[in-house]
Design a protein around this motif. Structure first.
Motif, short mmCIF file in Angstrom:
data_model
loop_
_atom_site.label_atom_id
_atom_site.label_comp_id
_atom_site.label_asym_id
_atom_site.label_seq_id
_atom_site.Cartn_x
_atom_site.Cartn_y
_atom_site.Cartn_z
N GLY A 255 0.81 -1.45 -0.10
CA GLY A 255 0.02 -0.01 -0.08
C GLY A 255 0.80 1.13 -0.19
N LEU A 256 1.77 1.26 0.90
CA LEU A 256 2.73 2.42 0.78
C LEU A 256 3.59 2.72 -0.57
N VAL A 257 3.93 1.52 -1.09
CA VAL A 257 4.84 1.48 -2.26
C VAL A 257 3.78 2.17 -3.30
N LEU A 258 2.55 1.74 -3.37
CA LEU A 258 1.75 2.26 -4.41
C LEU A 258 1.27 3.98 -4.25
N SER A 259 1.09 4.17 -3.11
CA SER A 259 0.63 5.42 -2.74
C SER A 259 1.87 6.55 -2.90
N ALA A 260 3.05 6.16 -2.22
CA ALA A 260 4.09 6.94 -2.54
C ALA A 260 4.37 7.06 -3.86
N GLY A 261 4.22 6.17 -4.89
CA GLY A 261 4.64 6.16 -6.07
C GLY A 261 3.69 7.08 -6.86
N GLU A 262 2.26 7.10 -6.58
CA GLU A 262 1.42 8.16 -7.09
C GLU A 262 1.63 9.51 -6.69
N TRP A 263 2.17 9.80 -5.56
CA TRP A 263 2.33 11.04 -5.05
C TRP A 263 3.76 11.43 -5.64
N LEU A 264 4.74 10.68 -6.09
CA LEU A 264 6.07 11.03 -6.61
C LEU A 264 5.89 11.22 -7.87
N PHE A 265 4.77 10.37 -8.81
CA PHE A 265 4.75 10.83 -10.00
C PHE A 265 4.10 12.16 -10.43
N ALA A 266 3.41 12.67 -9.29
CA ALA A 266 2.80 14.00 -9.45
C ALA A 266 4.11 15.00 -9.92
N GLU A 267 5.05 14.92 -9.84
CA GLU A 267 6.40 15.53 -10.14
C GLU A 267 6.33 17.01 -9.65
#
Length: 910
Positions: A269-281
């Protein structure tokens, strides 16, 4: 399939088979990355048949989170927690975060782990496997190893896999997992790549060291021409994390970012959530500013993390397992970190700090920090407090040390370093503690209060594991009652009576109270001031108000200063009982020094042996070198009493090798006494007299006045036996002076025996026999009187005394004295049969302790809590005790113990 691992499998099978039969044990698989340790763990887990399997894997990103690995191991067995003794259950629940409150002493947590594993092992046994032990958090490692060292009667096998030379303390069996045999390595290559030219196989095996992982990974990236030998192999071949470097770099930018998140936090869950935030650039700054740069939700990036994760899985570098993202090999995690820019690592930590809480958030904030940051430091301090409350002292030390690095204000930084040192010390890491304290000392500035706190800790650390004389010097610089008390304690270890007297006078300036009166009373008594004994009596009259083990130990010191070893022994035993129930924040091994000595002086050698063996093990685990010396010295005395010459000399030498350079005169004196007593037991009076004379002459750091006083009866006997009448009279005079304030019957009995020896007085011997409360000392007096009567042509009067002495010595296992008494009895005209063994003499020291606690009315759970065992281990010992004694119940056992306690020879009195 495993290739070329028959020897390793055989070693694992042996450990598992013995555990299945009730003789548990542990083994360490040690090897480089990729050697095949995990495959061997999997094989071990599959070879136990019906045995239950519990497992955990150390995770580098969780190595600073207290009890993270222990939670993995024990969570499947948490339903059995209620079966544990209450102190162990409460400590383990707190450690696992299942209940509020403090886990207390780390030894209680370790005992709780042992008990819970024993419950999980029912009915068919248990295999516990721990991979990547080098990354297991310290609190978990300490608790698991505590259990691993105590599996002798459990149906448990523990297998630890560790990379490189990371220490696994106290597990003697290690299996080195090296490269494969050449034939097995060739077979592995052919199973994956078909028939290869011998030259290529030999070259691959040589260049990779036959490391299975390296063989597979390198061969997989070779071209057909290289595999067939038409082209040379790459030079150099990639090793370590470089095995996966190209594959990591070949990922898309988003997949690399998701891999980096997974390398830091494995939770899906953390991997997916963090990835989405990070992809917001959007730029993410340091921890305190992260919230401003995060959007209110994943928005257009929803699902992007899943796409990137799918790419990562397709490469075979990682996989989703349940709710976690797992790399195919730990080296991949290292490769991911190596490929990431430092700014990206900080950015990932910053995002994860916003998505986590408590300890994880604190560590992510620290990972995102640039430069000094008090807010982040405060978060780490809070994490340390939570870890400390749960018994995770090692994790607390790490968090506090990192907090200190981030702390801007110098005094606050020094305080945090000091607190980190205390946590490291309580976690059994004295070297780290001393380094942290030295750093704290440099940052005190002009704060004298803080400087004194640090000095007191330095003194305590020195006293436990360093130079006791240096501890006196450090502690004597303080004026608070606590520091003066610590200084007196240190001086008492050294044997520096002048320092004790001077410190006692300084303590007398403080207001009246229990501790002040003992510290001042000891000093004044040593200085010949008649007010000293009165202060000590005042304190001893208030022992009924004591609640902690430390208070009882000070009362023990007061009784010793008054010349009453029997009362001192009773108080030391009470200190031990209180310490076991309440915990003493890592000080139990020290308390057991005094308990073991008390049991020996009271004439209970089997109990003393068991306590010292336990204390020695705990002291070694805690890193308390001076306490190690104390228990070795006591064990040497017990070996001397049994006439075990080689064992006595070895243990005495080991104790002296620590005590002399560390200036611990008390323990050096006891070790030297063991050697003198051995000579006395074996009838070597001249050698014994020389040794006792040297003990009396030894100065602070090499000897001790208390040892001289307590051994005076032996010194008198050795001097008389060696024909040194003047020496005997001098020893008696000194003993009379030392015992001037003694009021107990046994003290007067020993003094009367000494007078009987020096003055050849049968009346004095008779007086001693009437006063003795210690049966072994009574037997020694009876032997001396019997010898005198026989040699004055009164064999009839001698026989009764000699027979009593012989029977007591035989029951006690004091073989040299038993032979001497038997020879005297034969010379007196009696050649009677050896006395029958006392009923309980067939029991081991541990069984005797358990039998005594059963007689005191304790349940198996209560005994387990008292002795740091599992309840199942207690039951195991009871089932061994019953047939040995021909009984069938706890009631019968209690009755036998009570009967043998009259007259007090409950476990072979010495």
């Amino acid at each position: 399939m495993l290739y070329g691992r028959s020897a390793e499998i055989s070693a694992l099978d042996d450990v598992i088979a013995r555990a299945r039969d009730g003789s548990g044990g542990a083994v360490v698989l040690r090897g480089e990355a990729g050697a095949g340790k995990t495959a061997l763990l999997d094989a071990a887990a599959a070879r136990g048949g019906a045995m239950r399997v519990l497992r955990a894997t150390g995770v580098e990103s969780e190595s600073d989170l207290a009890f993270a690995a222990l939670h993995q191991v024990l969570w499947p067995a948490a339903g059995s927690l209620d079966a544990l003794p209450e102190p162990q259950r409460d400590a383990l629940r707190a450690a696992l975060g299942l209940a509020a409150g403090s886990a207390g002493d780390r030894f209680l947590v370790g005992a709780g782990v042992l008990s819970l594993l024993a419950e999980a092992a029912a009915p068919d046994g248990l295999i516990c496997v721990v991979d990547d032990f080098q990354w297991v958090d310290r609190a978990s490692a300490d608790a698991l190893l505590f259990a691993a060292r105590r599996l002798g009667t459990e149906r448990i096998a523990m297998v630890f896999a560790v990379r490189g030379q990371a220490p696994v303390r106290g597990v003697p069996l290690t299996v080195e997992v090296r490269g494969l045999p050449e034939s097995a390595a060739a077979e592995l290559l052919e199973s994956r790549h078909g028939m290869l030219p011998d030259r290529v196989k030999r070259e691959l095996v040589a260049l990779t060291g036959a490391n299975p992982l390296a063989l597979g990974e390198i061969a997989a990236r070779l071209t057909p021409a290289q595999l067939t030998g038409r082209e040379p192999l790459p030079d150099p071949l990639p090793v370590g994390a470089r095995l996966f470097g190209d594959r990591v770099i070949g990922l898309s930018a988003r997949a690399r970012l998701v891999a980096l998140v997974a390398a830091v936090e494995a939770d899906l869950g953390l991997v997916l959530s963090a990835g989405e935030w990070l992809f917001a650039e959007q730029p993410v700054g340091p921890g305190a500013h992260v919230a401003r740069s995060l959007p209110s939700g994943p928005g257009t990036q929803a699902g992007a993390g899943r796409v990137a994760l799918a790419e990562l899985e397709e490469t075979g570098l990682a996989e989703v397992s349940g709710t976690s993202v797992r790399f195919a090999h730990p080296l991949i995690r290292s490769a991911v970190h190596e490929a990431a820019a430092p700014a990206d690592v900080r950015r990932v930590h910053a995002v994860l700090a916003e998505l986590t809480a408590d300890d994880r958030r604190a560590w992510h904030l620290a990972g995102a920090a640039l430069g000094l940051d008090e807010q982040v430091a405060a978060a780490l301090v809070a994490a340390a407090e939570r870890a400390r409350d749960r018994g995770g002292y090692g994790a607390a030390a790490t968090a506090l040390a990192r907090a200190a690095e981030l702390t801007p204000e110098p005094r606050a930084r020094a305080v945090r370093l000091k607190d980190a040192a205390v946590a490291a010390w309580l976690g059994g890491r004295p070297g780290q503690a001393e380094s942290l304290l030295a750093e704290a000392r440099e940052g005190t500035g002009g704060d004298t209060t803080l400087a004194m706190e640090i000095a007191q800790l330095r003194g305590r650390f020195e006293l436990n594991s360093g130079n006791a004389a240096e501890a006196v010097r450090i502690l004597a610089a303080g004026d608070s009652l606590d520091m003066l008390a610590d200084a007196v304690e240190a001086a008492s270890y050294v044997g520096d009576t002048a320092a004790m007297a001077e410190l006692g006078r300084r303590a007398a300036a403080h207001p009246e109270g229990f501790l002040r009166n003992i510290v001042a009373g000891i000093g004044l008594t040593l200085d010949g001031d008649p007010g000293g004994p009165a202060l000590l009596r005042w304190a001893l009259a208030r022992t009924g108000e004591l609640e902690d083990a430390a208070g009882y130990l000070w009362a023990t010191a007061a009784a010793s200063a008054l010349g009453e070893p029997d009362l001192a022994g009773e108080l030391a035993e009470q200190a031990g009982r209180v310490a076991r129930v309440s915990g003493m924040r890592g000080q139990l091994p020290v308390v057991l020094e005094f308990v073991a000595t008390a049991e020996r002086i009271a004439g209970r050698p089997a109990r003393s042996q068991a306590v010292s063996e336990e204390g020695l093990e705990l002291a070694r685990e805690a890193g308390y070198e001076n306490t190690v010396a104390a228990h070795l010295a006591n064990l040497a005395v017990l070996a001397a009493l049994r006439g075990e010459e080689e064992l006595c000399e070895r243990q005495a030498r080991e104790a002296l090798a620590i005590a002399i350079p560390h200036r611990v005169g008390l323990r050096a004196g006891v070790a030297s006494y063991a050697l003198a007593l051995l000579d006395l037991c074996l009838g070597r009076y001249g050698a014994a007299h020389d040794r006792f004379t040297a003990i009396a002459a030894a100065g602070p750091g090499a000897g001790h006045p208390i040892v001289v006083w307590r051994t005076a009866p032996d010194r008198v006997e050795a001097a008389v036996g060696a024909g040194d009448e003047a020496g005997a009279r001098a020893a008696l005079a000194a003993y009379e002076q030392w015992s001037a304030n003694a009021a107990t019957a046994e003290s007067h009995a020993l003094l009367a025996r000494c007078r009987g020896l020096v003055e050849s007085s049968e009346d004095a011997f008779g007086e001693a026999l009437l006063l003795h409360t210690n049966p072994f000392e009574a037997a020694r007096t009876a032997l001396l009187l019997g010898e005198r009567l026989r040699r004055t042509q009164r064999p009839g009067e001698a026989r009764a005394h000699l027979r009593t002495a012989w029977e007591t010595f035989e029951r006690a296992g004091a073989r040299p004295w038993a032979r001497r008494a038997q020879e005297e009895l034969r010379a007196a005209g009696e050649s009677g049969q050896a006395p029958p063994a006392a009923v309980l003499d067939v029991l081991t020291p541990q069984e005797l302790r358990i039998a005594g606690l059963v007689a005191d009315g304790l349940s198996s759970k209560q005994i387990a809590a008292r002795l740091f065992l599992s309840p199942r281990t207690v039951e195991y010992h009871l089932y061994k005790i019953y047939p040995k004694l021909g009984i069938g119940s706890r009631t019968d056992l209690a009755r036998l113990v009570v009967l043998q306690k009259a007259p007090v020879a409950d476990d072979g009195m010495l």
